[in-house]
Design an enzyme around this catalytic site. Sequence first.
Site, mmCIF file in Angstrom:
data_model
loop_
_atom_site.group_PDB
_atom_site.id
_atom_site.type_symbol
_atom_site.label_atom_id
_atom_site.label_comp_id
_atom_site.label_asym_id
_atom_site.label_seq_id
_atom_site.Cartn_x
_atom_site.Cartn_y
_atom_site.Cartn_z
ATOM 1 N N GLY A 1 -34.698 29.249 33.074
ATOM 2 C CA GLY A 1 -35.897 29.113 33.885
ATOM 3 C C GLY A 1 -35.555 28.932 35.348
ATOM 4 N N SER A 2 -36.443 28.307 36.082
ATOM 5 C CA SER A 2 -36.262 28.172 37.521
ATOM 6 C C SER A 2 -35.190 27.140 37.852
ATOM 7 C CB SER A 2 -37.581 27.754 38.178
ATOM 8 O OG SER A 2 -37.888 26.405 37.854
ATOM 9 N N THR A 3 -34.596 27.301 39.023
ATOM 10 C CA THR A 3 -33.589 26.352 39.477
ATOM 11 C C THR A 3 -34.199 24.970 39.685
ATOM 12 O OG1 THR A 3 -32.199 28.062 40.454
ATOM 13 C CG2 THR A 3 -31.969 25.841 41.349
ATOM 14 N N GLU B 1 -29.301 28.645 32.644
ATOM 15 C CA GLU B 1 -29.358 29.975 33.261
ATOM 16 C C GLU B 1 -30.608 29.989 34.110
ATOM 17 O OE1 GLU B 1 -30.740 33.295 33.996
ATOM 18 O OE2 GLU B 1 -30.394 34.178 32.021
ATOM 19 N N VAL C 1 -36.668 23.471 38.062
ATOM 20 C CA VAL C 1 -36.787 22.772 36.781
ATOM 21 C C VAL C 1 -35.404 22.532 36.182
ATOM 22 C CG1 VAL C 1 -37.732 22.883 34.443
ATOM 23 C CG2 VAL C 1 -39.084 23.703 36.372
ATOM 24 N N GLY C 2 -34.480 23.457 36.393
ATOM 25 C CA GLY C 2 -33.127 23.278 35.902
ATOM 26 C C GLY C 2 -32.468 22.029 36.454
#
Length: 487
Positions: free
Chosen positions: A242-244, A264, A246-247
């Site tokens: 997902g998005s950076t 990823e 949220v990561g």
Amino acid sequence: MAETIQNIAAKVGGSLHTVPLFINGKEVHPQKSFDVVSPATGKVVHKCSSASEADALAATEAAATAFKTWRGTTPKKRRDIFLKAADVMEKRKGELSAYMMDETGCPLQWAEFNLMVARDFLIDIAGRISTLEGMVPTTQDEEVGAFVLKEPYGVVLGIAPWNAPYILGVRAVAFPMATGNTVVFKGSELSPRTMWGICSVFHEAGLPAGVLNLIIHEPVNAASITQALIAHPEIKKINFTGSTAVGRIIARLAGENLKPVLLELGGKAPAIVWEDADLDNAAVQCALGAFLNSGQICMSTERILVHKNVRTEFEQKLKGVVEKMFGPQSDAPVLIHGPSVQKNKALLRDAVSKGASVVYGDINAEEASQTRMRPVVISGVKPEMDIYQTESFGPTVSLYEIETEEEALRIANDTEYGLTSAVFTEDLRRGLRFAKNIDTGAVHINNMTVHDESALPHGGAKSSGFGRFNSVGLDEWVKTKTITYKF
């Protein structure tokens, strides 16, 4: 084109379906549900059950119980289930494609491509299951022997997004299960029936109850449920695509709980077009790389770096290809929701207000709905423009003119992201030189930045995440245990 599930239901006068959760091999219908709206039509296509924290914990406990027996299954049994799942997926291709089209607004071709790649994953993983081996190393003491086992972690939390749901959803659960882990699958609220389809396929193929459990919830509950899952003592490892942004949250929570994690995340993929490139091929690959699925792919080409000696020619070829593939003769592509269109237009307007120029497209175009947007190509982008660093995740791409390899590498690497990249040149030595120095998880020479197949490791560098899916992915889901013995 396949008929959508919504249209089929309307013809028979059926009520809207509610997508269930999947816990311990059974479909679960909590009291709460929410509407799932098609971005293509703006209409509710079905409802989805909304998991509570209690549902999430029940899924985890079911997975923990199933792990006790699943970990001991033979590679052959797991292989046969995976191969059967691939057959089921092919048999149900029309139905599964319709789910994805309804929920994401994508065309049939993108849905079928997703299913093809997901099916290839299942077949490839099935063939690799029996190759996972331990070791019998030689110790320093001739009277001591040793062997190293590879064992599954336990319960894995897999979190997958909506943009390539069959590919990314299957990847999130199949690798852990192949190595003897069980899974709590947290699917996207934007494509819940698609995610349910993955679980349904595995269970039709004979997967035992509890090995794969599906929960989906409303966005308002994301923080509490995700935190509870990661903190749960039975969750042993997490994978997130997902998005950076949220990561970073997932990584922080995992770190606080000392849990390993595979991430990823986002990208800002560059494509370098050198002066000796096959410009026709480069134009096609850059157009596809930038605008497949409306640019809503983490590997999408967002920056094209063109040598000054071929800049004009390449620009004309690129415009021609984009016009042919995505021009006014076809409907405007659909994005997942209105805010994505607004974000891309805001990035473009900011760039133009600071001196960038539009090479192709109309940044002010009004389409049939607020969720549609046609491709836009701009040039003259500078570091002070928001689009220089921001991942657009939409149908926009920026052209840069470069003259030296050093300049190309400086711009290509001038980003926090590092997922994938491309180089177009007929000189393989130059291509490999670029590939060695571009700081991304993958570099594709004379092909587009969007490339993912089961035989190749997949993952990023820098803020695009860490860890690897695919061919080396089985080792990601086992831990070693060293045993020594004295003769």
